[in-house]
Scaffold this motif. Structure first.
Motif, PDB file in Angstrom:
ATOM      1  N   SER A  33       0.574  -1.103   0.544  1.00  0.00           N
ATOM      2  CA  SER A  33       0.346  -0.142   0.132  1.00  0.00           C
ATOM      3  C   SER A  33       0.778   1.020   0.013  1.00  0.00           C
ATOM      4  O   SER A  33       0.389   2.380   0.570  1.00  0.00           O
ATOM      5  N   GLU A  34       2.095   1.324  -0.929  1.00  0.00           N
ATOM      6  CA  GLU A  34       3.363   2.200  -0.639  1.00  0.00           C
ATOM      7  C   GLU A  34       2.361   3.777  -1.240  1.00  0.00           C
ATOM      8  O   GLU A  34       1.444   3.303  -1.708  1.00  0.00           O
ATOM      9  N   LYS A  35       2.712   4.840  -0.963  1.00  0.00           N
ATOM     10  CA  LYS A  35       2.111   6.299  -1.301  1.00  0.00           C
ATOM     11  C   LYS A  35       2.717   6.259  -2.839  1.00  0.00           C
ATOM     12  O   LYS A  35       3.525   5.887  -3.350  1.00  0.00           O
ATOM     13  N   ILE A  36       1.768   6.994  -4.187  1.00  0.00           N
ATOM     14  CA  ILE A  36       2.465   7.199  -5.378  1.00  0.00           C
ATOM     15  C   ILE A  36       2.867   7.951  -5.571  1.00  0.00           C
ATOM     16  O   ILE A  36       2.412   9.315  -4.358  1.00  0.00           O
ATOM     17  N   PRO A  37       3.875   8.174  -5.616  1.00  0.00           N
ATOM     18  CA  PRO A  37       5.036   9.354  -5.594  1.00  0.00           C
ATOM     19  C   PRO A  37       4.795  10.679  -6.151  1.00  0.00           C
ATOM     20  O   PRO A  37       3.919  10.569  -7.190  1.00  0.00           O
ATOM     21  N   SER A  38       4.778  11.724  -5.442  1.00  0.00           N
ATOM     22  CA  SER A  38       4.375  12.884  -5.880  1.00  0.00           C
ATOM     23  C   SER A  38       4.779  13.523  -7.665  1.00  0.00           C
ATOM     24  O   SER A  38       3.624  14.272  -8.035  1.00  0.00           O
ATOM     25  N   SER A 105      -7.947   5.076 -11.607  1.00  0.00           N
ATOM     26  CA  SER A 105      -7.967   5.220 -10.391  1.00  0.00           C
ATOM     27  C   SER A 105      -6.033   4.608 -10.663  1.00  0.00           C
ATOM     28  O   SER A 105      -5.782   4.491 -11.598  1.00  0.00           O
ATOM     29  N   LEU A 106      -5.262   5.318  -9.264  1.00  0.00           N
ATOM     30  CA  LEU A 106      -4.560   5.176  -9.764  1.00  0.00           C
ATOM     31  C   LEU A 106      -3.195   3.789  -8.863  1.00  0.00           C
ATOM     32  O   LEU A 106      -3.472   3.573  -7.675  1.00  0.00           O
ATOM     33  N   ALA A 107      -2.417   3.446  -9.498  1.00  0.00           N
ATOM     34  CA  ALA A 107      -1.495   2.200  -9.267  1.00  0.00           C
ATOM     35  C   ALA A 107      -0.234   1.941  -9.169  1.00  0.00           C
ATOM     36  O   ALA A 107      -0.199   2.298 -10.419  1.00  0.00           O
ATOM     37  N   LYS A 108       0.156   0.666  -8.617  1.00  0.00           N
ATOM     38  CA  LYS A 108       1.246   0.342  -9.128  1.00  0.00           C
ATOM     39  C   LYS A 108       1.550  -0.549  -9.896  1.00  0.00           C
ATOM     40  O   LYS A 108       0.603  -1.546 -10.459  1.00  0.00           O
ATOM     41  N   GLY A 109       1.727  -0.566 -10.926  1.00  0.00           N
ATOM     42  CA  GLY A 109       2.238  -0.378 -12.099  1.00  0.00           C
ATOM     43  C   GLY A 109       3.234  -1.894 -12.724  1.00  0.00           C
ATOM     44  O   GLY A 109       4.194  -2.085 -11.456  1.00  0.00           O
ATOM     45  N   ASP A 110       3.479  -2.494 -13.224  1.00  0.00           N
ATOM     46  CA  ASP A 110       4.186  -3.220 -13.960  1.00  0.00           C
ATOM     47  C   ASP A 110       4.942  -2.884 -14.954  1.00  0.00           C
ATOM     48  O   ASP A 110       3.844  -3.898 -16.370  1.00  0.00           O
ATOM     49  N   PRO A 111       5.387  -2.200 -15.636  1.00  0.00           N
ATOM     50  CA  PRO A 111       6.762  -1.516 -14.638  1.00  0.00           C
ATOM     51  C   PRO A 111       5.979   0.004 -14.032  1.00  0.00           C
ATOM     52  O   PRO A 111       4.990   0.354 -14.777  1.00  0.00           O
ATOM     53  N   GLY A 112       6.862   0.316 -13.533  1.00  0.00           N
ATOM     54  CA  GLY A 112       6.120   2.007 -12.425  1.00  0.00           C
ATOM     55  C   GLY A 112       5.096   1.745 -12.014  1.00  0.00           C
ATOM     56  O   GLY A 112       4.963   1.318 -11.069  1.00  0.00           O
ATOM     57  N   TYR A 113       3.747   2.747 -12.394  1.00  0.00           N
ATOM     58  CA  TYR A 113       2.559   3.563 -11.593  1.00  0.00           C
ATOM     59  C   TYR A 113       2.095   3.192 -12.848  1.00  0.00           C
ATOM     60  O   TYR A 113       1.975   3.507 -13.809  1.00  0.00           O
ATOM     61  N   GLU A 114       0.237   3.253 -13.117  1.00  0.00           N
ATOM     62  CA  GLU A 114      -0.336   3.042 -13.708  1.00  0.00           C
ATOM     63  C   GLU A 114      -1.204   4.245 -13.187  1.00  0.00           C
ATOM     64  O   GLU A 114      -2.039   4.055 -12.116  1.00  0.00           O
ATOM     65  N   VAL A 115      -1.563   4.348 -14.685  1.00  0.00           N
ATOM     66  CA  VAL A 115      -3.933   5.351 -14.372  1.00  0.00           C
ATOM     67  C   VAL A 115      -4.189   4.051 -15.609  1.00  0.00           C
ATOM     68  O   VAL A 115      -4.615   4.604 -16.390  1.00  0.00           O
ATOM     69  N   GLY A 120      -9.991  -0.513 -16.982  1.00  0.00           N
ATOM     70  CA  GLY A 120      -9.438  -1.077 -17.823  1.00  0.00           C
ATOM     71  C   GLY A 120      -9.934  -0.856 -19.734  1.00  0.00           C
ATOM     72  O   GLY A 120      -9.257  -1.513 -20.186  1.00  0.00           O
ATOM     73  N   TYR A 121     -10.638   0.600 -19.808  1.00  0.00           N
ATOM     74  CA  TYR A 121     -10.822   0.711 -20.856  1.00  0.00           C
ATOM     75  C   TYR A 121      -9.583   1.956 -21.615  1.00  0.00           C
ATOM     76  O   TYR A 121      -9.175   1.829 -22.566  1.00  0.00           O
ATOM     77  N   MET A 122      -8.910   2.208 -20.709  1.00  0.00           N
ATOM     78  CA  MET A 122      -7.960   2.915 -20.899  1.00  0.00           C
ATOM     79  C   MET A 122      -6.726   2.741 -20.050  1.00  0.00           C
ATOM     80  O   MET A 122      -7.208   2.966 -18.952  1.00  0.00           O
ATOM     81  N   ILE A 123      -5.071   2.668 -20.136  1.00  0.00           N
ATOM     82  CA  ILE A 123      -4.113   2.446 -19.054  1.00  0.00           C
ATOM     83  C   ILE A 123      -2.852   3.212 -19.973  1.00  0.00           C
ATOM     84  O   ILE A 123      -2.260   3.083 -20.824  1.00  0.00           O
ATOM     85  N   PHE A 124      -2.192   3.754 -18.096  1.00  0.00           N
ATOM     86  CA  PHE A 124      -1.675   5.027 -18.874  1.00  0.00           C
ATOM     87  C   PHE A 124      -0.357   4.664 -17.443  1.00  0.00           C
ATOM     88  O   PHE A 124      -0.566   4.551 -16.532  1.00  0.00           O
ATOM     89  N   GLY A 125       1.000   4.466 -18.286  1.00  0.00           N
ATOM     90  CA  GLY A 125       1.666   3.274 -17.375  1.00  0.00           C
ATOM     91  C   GLY A 125       2.932   4.983 -16.935  1.00  0.00           C
ATOM     92  O   GLY A 125       3.174   4.901 -18.368  1.00  0.00           O
TER      93      GLY A 125
END
Length: 143
Positions: A33-38, A105-115, A120-125
């Motif tokens: 549950s780490e915070k998403i970097p600013s 929603s924002l979350a940890k991605g693989d790799p990096g972070y994802e919006v 799933g309509y669109m993912i931005f990594g």
């Protein structure tokens, strides 16, 4: 006698510390549950503003080329010129509506972070390059 009391005190203190130390499960939960970097939040905010303004130049300032595609409906975008050609197709009206309505929603991605826009309509990594987060991949996972 004094040595025995000190020894008993040390044993009790050691027992208390062992009992109060965090368990492995607790540590792994905290890491999940780490915070998403600013810096990542700033990159997403910049991208969101640029998308809603229909500003391809501002979008390109947040992109790390080549921009990889997660699905087969888009090719990898190698340059600003290719982004400009595909801009209306990638950032189509339904996606703009989703972003404008805050359906992401924002979350940890693989790799990096994802919006994740509309589940799933669109993912931005976003990935970190030289201390800054850049849009590096995109696509739909629903196709």
């Amino acid at each position: 006698m004094k040595l025995n009391i000190n020894l008993i005190f040390l044993i009790l203190l050691n027992s208390c510390m062992a009992y109060s130390s965090p368990k492995l499960e607790t540590l792994s939960t905290e890491l999940k549950s780490e915070k998403i970097p600013s810096e990542m939040m700033l990159a997403w905010k910049s991208l969101r503003i640029a998308i809603l303004a229909d500003d391809v130049e501002a979008v390109a300032k947040v992109v790390h080329f080549p921009l990889r595609s997660l699905d087969y409906s888009f090719n990898e975008l190698e340059s600003f010129f290719e982004l400009k050609k595909q801009f209306a197709k990638v950032f189509e009206p339904q996606l703009l509506k989703i972003i404008r309505n805050g359906e992401f929603s924002l979350a940890k991605g693989d790799p990096g972070y994802e919006v994740d826009c509309a589940e799933g309509y669109m993912i931005f990594g976003f990935e970190e390059y030289e201390g800054k987060y850049w849009l590096s991949y995109f696509g739909s996972i629903n196709e």
